[in-house]
Enzyme design. Structure first.
Site, mmCIF file in Angstrom:
data_model
loop_
_atom_site.group_PDB
_atom_site.id
_atom_site.type_symbol
_atom_site.label_atom_id
_atom_site.label_comp_id
_atom_site.label_asym_id
_atom_site.label_seq_id
_atom_site.Cartn_x
_atom_site.Cartn_y
_atom_site.Cartn_z
ATOM 1 N N GLU A 107 -0.110 -1.430 5.588
ATOM 2 C CA GLU A 107 0.918 -1.053 6.560
ATOM 3 C C GLU A 107 0.704 0.360 7.059
ATOM 4 O O GLU A 107 0.850 0.649 8.247
ATOM 5 C CB GLU A 107 2.317 -1.171 5.922
ATOM 6 C CG GLU A 107 3.471 -1.032 6.928
ATOM 7 C CD GLU A 107 3.912 0.404 7.219
ATOM 8 O OE1 GLU A 107 4.559 0.619 8.252
ATOM 9 O OE2 GLU A 107 3.603 1.309 6.438
ATOM 10 N N ASP A 138 0.836 -1.205 0.000
ATOM 11 C CA ASP A 138 0.000 0.000 0.000
ATOM 12 C C ASP A 138 0.869 1.252 0.000
ATOM 13 O O ASP A 138 2.044 1.196 0.360
ATOM 14 C CB ASP A 138 -0.949 0.013 1.206
ATOM 15 C CG ASP A 138 -0.205 -0.041 2.549
ATOM 16 O OD1 ASP A 138 0.762 -0.824 2.657
ATOM 17 O OD2 ASP A 138 -0.565 0.702 3.472
HETATM 18 ZN ZN LIG Z 1 6.576 2.404 4.359
#
Ligand SMILES: [Zn+2]
Length: 381
Positions: free
Chosen positions: A138, A73
């Site tokens: 994340e 992401d």
């Molecule tokens: Zn990162």
């Protein structure tokens, strides 16, 4: 693999808009690429269109399992008009590739994937296994790392490298923890000319605000590697209209924790403060912990750390120091696995993550492919 193809792979995955979602498209791209080189991969769905990817090569001759990890992401591009070129149409200017995620961290992820492919192509001898864990979400709570850890994908890992953008400035072996919290204050509306008939939610919230600032800022807590514990309220809102006693108010904040003054201690102190204030008549405060990521302090002189330093010295002739940083990573979740293992954060990049005109030096990206390969063959020798 030709350099041109390596650059194209990075361009392709940067062009996939995986802003907190749609990581499946990145996972599918990588899976197809691995397939081309006869390497199987496994998808682990987090939710619709969001899949983690797990890829493994090597053999089970030894207990050693080296994990490579990178998140798929990226954060939002912000105001696209501020970019020199389209953040999702990567462009190379003066040896730098610009685009959202070039630095954080699709270059690290691509370099790790290509290193695996080349090792396979070259029939490199391994004593153990190399496992790539490509994660979702994340940037918004390390969601994929949490899921992979819970489902046992790191239980047998003996060392881990996370390809977040360290560049050659420092190999990270420690980072602070992070807590996102919200405090809601419930009051009662009344006409502002008759406050005795209402309960002012903002007044009560302000008591928490002031007391918590005193509590967390009056003493200094420091870690020799990571620096100071940090507490900040970052958002506040309240009230309904100018001539009404407010019935609702809330604040949000972010805390950066360190070993020795960790998440559990801080959350306990916040709860005690809330309980104490709620003893007073008409106070109704509630605390919600919205993210709770622990600090990570790995071994400074682990095998994998030493190998990374030696290999980097050989390839780019730089003495890279071991450092601690403030920002959290997937390591905060991965280190909750069954057995403890050293983790380092080492990947291509610079200071431009989350910024307008984020970029990665193409040379740095290509060098990291070779550095990763030699780290693997050295660690799994
Ligand atoms: Zn990162």
């Amino acid at each position: 693999m030709e350099n041109q193809e390596k650059v194209q792979i990075l361009k392709d995955i940067v062009a996939i808009k995986s802003v907190n979602g749609n990581e499946k498209e990145v996972a599918e791209y990588l899976s197809k690429l691995f397939k081309k080189y006869d390497i199987d991969s496994t998808f682990l769905e987090f939710e619709k269109d969001r899949d983690n990817l797990i890829v493994e090569i090597g053999n089970k001759n030894s207990e050693k399992v080296l994990a490579f990890s990178g998140h798929m992401d990226v954060v939002s591009a912000g105001n696209v008009a501020d970019w020199t070129t389209d953040p999702f149409k990567p462009e190379i200017r003066d040896g730098k590739m610009y685009g959202r995620g070039t630095c954080d961290m699709k270059s690290g992820l691509a370099a790790m994937a290509i290193a695996m492919i080349e090792l396979k192509e070259e029939n490199a001898m391994f004593n153990g296994r190399l496992r790539l864990l490509a994660t979702v979400g994340e940037e918004v709570g390390e969601l994929g790392a949490e899921q992979l850890t819970k489902e046992g994908y790191v239980d047998d890992v003996t060392s881990m490298v996370i390809g977040e953008p360290s560049g050659y400035a420092g190999i990270v072996y420690a980072h602070k923890g992070s807590i996102n919290f919200k405090v809601d204050s419930q009051g009662k509306n009344a006409h502002s000319s008759m406050p005795q008939l209402g309960v002012n939610a903002i007044d009560h919230l302000n008591d928490f605000y002031t007391r918590a600032n005193q509590l967390f800022r009056s003493e200094i807590h420091t870690d020799e590697v990571l620096g100071d514990f940090i507490y900040n309220v970052t958002m506040i809102s309240g009230g309904e209209q100018i001539n009404s006693i407010p019935s609702e108010a809330s604040l949000q904040g972010n805390i950066r924790t360190i070993p020795g003054y960790d998440n559990d201690v801080v959350i306990k102190k916040m709860n005690e403060l809330i309980d104490e204030l709620n003893q007073k008549e008409t106070y109704h405060l509630t605390l919600t912990i919205e993210a709770n990521k622990i600090s990570v302090k790995s071994e400074k002189d682990s095998d994998i750390a030493k190998i990374a330093q030696q290999v980097a010295k050989k390839h780019v002739n730089v003495d890279i120091p071991m450092v601690g940083v403030s920002g959290t990573t997937d390591a905060a979740e991965f280190t909750k696995g069954k057995q403890a293992f050293p983790v380092i954060i080492f990947g291509p990049g610079n200071e431009t993550p989350h910024q307008v005109d984020e970029y990665v030096d193409v040379d740095n990206y290509l060098e990291m492919v070779d550095i990763y390969k030699e780290m693997v063959t050295t660690y799994l020798n």
